[in-house]
Design a protein around this motif. Sequence first.
Motif, PDB file in Angstrom:
ATOM      1  N   SER A  95       0.818  -1.210   0.000  1.00 20.02           N
ATOM      2  CA  SER A  95       0.000   0.000   0.000  1.00 20.02           C
ATOM      3  C   SER A  95       0.846   1.253   0.000  1.00 20.02           C
ATOM      4  CB  SER A  95      -0.917   0.007   1.229  1.00 20.02           C
ATOM      5  OG  SER A  95      -0.139  -0.003   2.403  1.00 20.02           O
ATOM      6  N   ILE A 155      -5.725   1.829  -3.200  1.00 22.98           N
ATOM      7  CA  ILE A 155      -6.131   0.462  -2.889  1.00 22.98           C
ATOM      8  C   ILE A 155      -7.418   0.533  -2.085  1.00 22.98           C
ATOM      9  CG2 ILE A 155      -5.516  -1.685  -1.733  1.00 22.98           C
ATOM     10  CD1 ILE A 155      -2.597  -0.992  -2.234  1.00 22.98           C
ATOM     11  N   LEU A 156      -8.461  -0.077  -2.605  1.00 28.11           N
ATOM     12  CA  LEU A 156      -9.763  -0.056  -1.957  1.00 28.11           C
ATOM     13  C   LEU A 156      -9.779  -1.020  -0.776  1.00 28.11           C
ATOM     14  CD1 LEU A 156     -11.943  -0.095  -5.187  1.00 28.11           C
ATOM     15  CD2 LEU A 156     -11.387   1.882  -3.774  1.00 28.11           C
ATOM     16  N   THR A 183     -11.131  -3.743   1.975  1.00 28.88           N
ATOM     17  CA  THR A 183     -11.989  -4.923   2.052  1.00 28.88           C
ATOM     18  C   THR A 183     -12.092  -5.362   3.512  1.00 28.88           C
ATOM     19  OG1 THR A 183     -10.127  -6.441   1.714  1.00 28.88           O
ATOM     20  CG2 THR A 183     -11.323  -5.714  -0.248  1.00 28.88           C
ATOM     21  N   GLU A 236     -14.816 -11.374   3.335  1.00 34.21           N
ATOM     22  CA  GLU A 236     -15.017 -10.988   1.941  1.00 34.21           C
ATOM     23  C   GLU A 236     -16.287 -11.589   1.351  1.00 34.21           C
ATOM     24  OE1 GLU A 236     -10.662 -10.488   2.757  1.00 34.21           O
ATOM     25  OE2 GLU A 236     -12.167 -12.024   3.158  1.00 34.21           O
ATOM     26  N   LEU A 248     -14.348  -6.327  -6.294  1.00 32.93           N
ATOM     27  CA  LEU A 248     -13.215  -6.634  -5.427  1.00 32.93           C
ATOM     28  C   LEU A 248     -13.175  -8.115  -5.094  1.00 32.93           C
ATOM     29  CD1 LEU A 248     -13.422  -3.690  -2.834  1.00 32.93           C
ATOM     30  CD2 LEU A 248     -12.035  -3.817  -4.897  1.00 32.93           C
ATOM     31  N   TYR A 249     -14.347  -8.703  -4.943  1.00 34.67           N
ATOM     32  CA  TYR A 249     -14.427 -10.096  -4.531  1.00 34.67           C
ATOM     33  C   TYR A 249     -14.530 -11.035  -5.726  1.00 34.67           C
ATOM     34  CZ  TYR A 249     -15.618  -7.176  -0.619  1.00 34.67           C
ATOM     35  OH  TYR A 249     -15.593  -6.172   0.318  1.00 34.67           O
ATOM     36  N   ARG A 280      -8.012  -4.845  -6.204  1.00 35.79           N
ATOM     37  CA  ARG A 280      -8.318  -3.785  -5.248  1.00 35.79           C
ATOM     38  C   ARG A 280      -7.797  -2.422  -5.694  1.00 35.79           C
ATOM     39  NH1 ARG A 280      -6.211  -5.627   0.457  1.00 35.79           N
ATOM     40  NH2 ARG A 280      -7.159  -3.613   0.995  1.00 35.79           N
ATOM     41  N   GLN A 281      -7.026  -2.373  -6.759  1.00 35.56           N
ATOM     42  CA  GLN A 281      -6.462  -1.102  -7.203  1.00 35.56           C
ATOM     43  C   GLN A 281      -7.477  -0.326  -8.041  1.00 35.56           C
ATOM     44  OE1 GLN A 281      -2.670  -1.200  -9.111  1.00 35.56           O
ATOM     45  NE2 GLN A 281      -1.663  -2.333  -7.464  1.00 35.56           N
ATOM     46  N   PRO A 305     -14.484   0.749   0.366  1.00 36.85           N
ATOM     47  CA  PRO A 305     -14.361   0.096  -0.942  1.00 36.85           C
ATOM     48  C   PRO A 305     -14.741   1.017  -2.102  1.00 36.85           C
ATOM     49  CG  PRO A 305     -16.328  -0.683   0.174  1.00 36.85           C
ATOM     50  CD  PRO A 305     -15.624   0.224   1.145  1.00 36.85           C
TER      51      PRO A 305
END
Length: 309
Positions: free
Chosen positions: A2, A13-14, A16, A21, A81-82, A87-88, A174
């Motif tokens: 990060s 970066i989002l 979570t 998750e 994301l999942y 995550r970027q 997120p």
Amino acid sequence: SSNSSASDPPFFILATMPGLELAHFWVCSILYTLALVGNCAVLLAVRLEPSLHLPNFFFLCMLAAVDLALATCTLPRALSLYCFGNRQISFGGCLLQMFLIHSLSGVESSLLLAMALDRYVAICQPLRHAAILSPATTARIGLAATARGAAFFLPLPFLLLPLPFCGSRLLSHPFCLHQDVMNLACANATPSLVYGLAAILLVMGVDAFLICLSYIFILKAILRLASWKERLKAFSTCVAHLGVVLAFYVPLVGLSVVHRFGKGLPPLVHILMGNIYVSVPSVLNPIIYSLRTRQIHSRILALLPGCQG
């Protein structure tokens, strides 16, 4: 990682939920489905029911459209994301999402104020209601609400654009919010902080004050009615609007408090408050109006297979 240097291509970066998750995926899926189905049902019900072609329901349609847009610009990205594990989010994509979230929230706040005006005119000036809030006036108010929300929050991305981000790139939610992104800058972000606070106060703050003021006049008019039965009947026309006002402003205040005083709170709290802020109004608004408005309730039931007649 990060962390990144200021010379690297900018990205964030989002956040979570570590270990949760799958649960978060299903919660977001259910919330997005409810938002889509509920708001589309309200739009279709108003479109098909002639008795709902009134200013307050036109404002409700605008509110449903805004809720659909807000849910669509946040929840599908959270779901990805999942699904894909990415995550970027690019710097430009983050600024665009941030602008959409804040401007749509500003539009929703303005529409809630317009709906309060409609309730004030309907109760305090019932004989002039049709003349004051004609279809053309209603459309102009909707356009003004959209322009106001976009204009006040358009400078936010441009104030963040020149700032360097050389430390952590890990966001607290997120999705991208102004204060969250601003806190990651490794330079003086005071102009962005001051303008962001001013925009919130001049839009949501002023709207909340005027909504409260309108209800003071509404209550005075209701108390002048002859019987309690008439008073309760008049006040019942405001219950749905009061419900959506609370559904919007309570999460907004909660998220602001978490950002201001919750630096030591677990990351899960920030993620939950962010999800509540972007999803609860979109999910609750159609439910509240469907339950409180007989015509909408009946029309939605008529659209369901097996419920006709």
